[in-house]
Design a protein around this motif. Sequence first.
Motif, mmCIF file in Angstrom:
data_model
loop_
_atom_site.group_PDB
_atom_site.id
_atom_site.type_symbol
_atom_site.label_atom_id
_atom_site.label_comp_id
_atom_site.label_asym_id
_atom_site.label_seq_id
_atom_site.Cartn_x
_atom_site.Cartn_y
_atom_site.Cartn_z
ATOM 1 N N ALA A 1 -12.054 -1.231 -13.738
ATOM 2 C CA ALA A 1 -11.702 -1.771 -15.174
ATOM 3 C C ALA A 1 -10.847 -2.485 -15.335
ATOM 4 N N LEU A 2 -9.844 -2.816 -14.430
ATOM 5 C CA LEU A 2 -8.636 -3.570 -14.633
ATOM 6 C C LEU A 2 -8.664 -4.824 -13.743
ATOM 7 N N ASP A 3 -7.844 -6.001 -14.164
ATOM 8 C CA ASP A 3 -7.666 -7.213 -13.680
ATOM 9 C C ASP A 3 -6.439 -7.377 -12.956
ATOM 10 N N ARG A 4 -5.585 -6.117 -12.750
ATOM 11 C CA ARG A 4 -4.411 -6.338 -12.349
ATOM 12 C C ARG A 4 -4.200 -5.549 -11.094
ATOM 13 N N PRO A 5 -3.265 -5.728 -10.188
ATOM 14 C CA PRO A 5 -3.182 -4.594 -8.807
ATOM 15 C C PRO A 5 -2.890 -3.176 -9.420
ATOM 16 N N ILE A 6 -3.546 -2.499 -8.796
ATOM 17 C CA ILE A 6 -3.513 -0.966 -9.092
ATOM 18 C C ILE A 6 -2.713 -0.476 -7.907
ATOM 19 N N SER A 7 -1.591 0.457 -8.401
ATOM 20 C CA SER A 7 -0.936 1.229 -7.691
ATOM 21 C C SER A 7 -0.777 2.877 -7.821
ATOM 22 N N VAL A 8 -1.213 3.600 -6.883
ATOM 23 C CA VAL A 8 -1.512 4.927 -6.884
ATOM 24 C C VAL A 8 -0.116 5.785 -6.134
ATOM 25 N N SER A 9 0.008 7.023 -6.192
ATOM 26 C CA SER A 9 0.841 7.871 -5.478
ATOM 27 C C SER A 9 0.100 8.811 -4.638
ATOM 28 N N MET A 10 0.692 9.015 -3.463
ATOM 29 C CA MET A 10 -0.147 10.057 -2.489
ATOM 30 C C MET A 10 1.127 11.132 -2.401
ATOM 31 N N ALA A 11 2.062 11.295 -3.241
ATOM 32 C CA ALA A 11 3.184 12.065 -3.071
ATOM 33 C C ALA A 11 2.791 13.711 -3.211
ATOM 34 N N THR A 12 2.016 13.881 -4.284
ATOM 35 C CA THR A 12 1.792 15.437 -4.373
ATOM 36 C C THR A 12 0.337 15.664 -4.755
ATOM 37 N N VAL A 13 -0.534 14.746 -4.622
ATOM 38 C CA VAL A 13 -1.920 14.876 -4.582
ATOM 39 C C VAL A 13 -2.516 15.639 -3.546
ATOM 40 N N THR A 14 -3.439 16.435 -4.095
ATOM 41 C CA THR A 14 -4.344 17.141 -3.340
ATOM 42 C C THR A 14 -5.717 17.353 -3.661
ATOM 43 N N PRO A 15 -6.833 16.550 -2.871
ATOM 44 C CA PRO A 15 -6.568 15.999 -1.387
ATOM 45 C C PRO A 15 -5.885 14.877 -1.658
ATOM 46 N N SER A 16 -5.412 14.340 -0.344
ATOM 47 C CA SER A 16 -4.758 13.222 -0.277
ATOM 48 C C SER A 16 -6.039 12.211 0.487
ATOM 49 N N PHE A 17 -5.570 10.926 0.264
ATOM 50 C CA PHE A 17 -6.506 10.000 0.719
ATOM 51 C C PHE A 17 -5.923 8.984 1.708
ATOM 52 N N SER A 18 -6.751 8.413 2.869
ATOM 53 C CA SER A 18 -5.959 7.616 3.489
ATOM 54 C C SER A 18 -5.922 6.212 3.089
ATOM 55 N N VAL A 19 -5.109 5.402 3.646
ATOM 56 C CA VAL A 19 -4.943 3.965 3.483
ATOM 57 C C VAL A 19 -6.225 3.275 3.087
ATOM 58 N N GLU A 20 -7.147 3.592 4.214
ATOM 59 C CA GLU A 20 -8.293 2.877 4.372
ATOM 60 C C GLU A 20 -9.378 3.207 2.884
ATOM 61 N N GLU A 21 -9.263 4.438 2.673
ATOM 62 C CA GLU A 21 -10.113 4.902 1.676
ATOM 63 C C GLU A 21 -9.683 4.345 0.293
ATOM 64 N N LEU A 22 -8.389 4.376 -0.033
ATOM 65 C CA LEU A 22 -7.716 3.772 -1.212
ATOM 66 C C LEU A 22 -8.076 2.409 -1.247
ATOM 67 N N GLY A 23 -7.825 1.487 -0.135
ATOM 68 C CA GLY A 23 -7.983 0.067 -0.218
ATOM 69 C C GLY A 23 -9.655 -0.302 -0.538
ATOM 70 N N ALA A 24 -10.450 0.614 -0.043
ATOM 71 C CA ALA A 24 -11.884 0.394 -0.316
ATOM 72 C C ALA A 24 -12.393 0.929 -1.499
ATOM 73 N N ALA A 25 -11.566 1.737 -2.463
ATOM 74 C CA ALA A 25 -11.585 2.167 -3.763
ATOM 75 C C ALA A 25 -11.044 1.108 -4.633
ATOM 76 N N GLY A 26 -10.185 0.067 -4.198
ATOM 77 C CA GLY A 26 -9.759 -0.949 -4.666
ATOM 78 C C GLY A 26 -8.345 -0.991 -5.070
ATOM 79 N N VAL A 27 -7.618 0.007 -4.634
ATOM 80 C CA VAL A 27 -6.117 0.232 -4.721
ATOM 81 C C VAL A 27 -5.491 -1.031 -4.030
ATOM 82 N N LYS A 28 -4.399 -1.432 -4.550
ATOM 83 C CA LYS A 28 -3.739 -2.371 -3.821
ATOM 84 C C LYS A 28 -2.405 -1.969 -3.261
ATOM 85 N N ARG A 29 -1.625 -0.996 -4.070
ATOM 86 C CA ARG A 29 -0.282 -0.419 -3.472
ATOM 87 C C ARG A 29 -0.300 1.256 -3.482
#
Length: 281
Positions: A200-228
Amino acid sequence: MATDQQDKYERFKALHQRAGAFVMPNAWDAGTARILTAMGFEALATSSAGFAYAVGKRDSRAVLTRTEVLENARAIAEATTLPVSADLEDGFGIMPETCAETVTLAAECGLVGGSIEDATGHADAPIYEMQLAEERIAAAVEAVRDKPFLVTARAENFLWHRHDLDDTIHRLQAYAAAGADVLYVPGLSDLRDIRTICEALDRPISVSMATVTPSFSVEELGAAGVKRISVGSSFARAALGAMMRAAEEVLEQGTFTYAKSAASGATLAEMMRADKPGART
């Protein structure tokens, strides 16, 4: 601005433009900045919580002053050859002009980025009203328009139990329209929500894996469109957790086997060499 700061800014900007996701771990002092640099990361963030724990305080904007946070961020930036982006809380004030002043001071500390969140810190009204939140980001962006500094706008809904995806996207779109370079959405725990936001956005998206359950891999997040990807205070808490487990062993068992997994003094001494802050060991 110094040439090395401009160089760090250009490298930081390029990370957000290349394909795939990158991890930007959070250092909490100069020593951890040197360690993370030596280990091969490409950019660093600060951690207000990690810094707070290190100086014996709670992670709270009411406890940590802007001066304290920025001086800690300056020490981190000076300790590494990597770009550093700071956790600037809510800009250390309600009004847009305060946010503008905060990012200006951050740039003067040698930082090449910083985040402003839309959380108020008040449980009864945890998120700033939309118009004011947008004005705060716009003021920050304008303040560093001609400086080597990327403004990250944080949408805090999910950290405050407001699991409203539509409102979160609406806010992020408003922050993008206000000029934010990066959009940060901590607290997401559903990969479908992450993908929806990225689409939905045209900017780089950043997410945090600090306290999230479940956590996701760098590969999974990158495939979802996450940049940082941020680790928030989790590295600091992991370090303190290791110390606590070592202390428990000594107190409860009277043994010292924890030392087998401790970092060696020689390795740390090499990482702390002032003449080679970017060297791998």
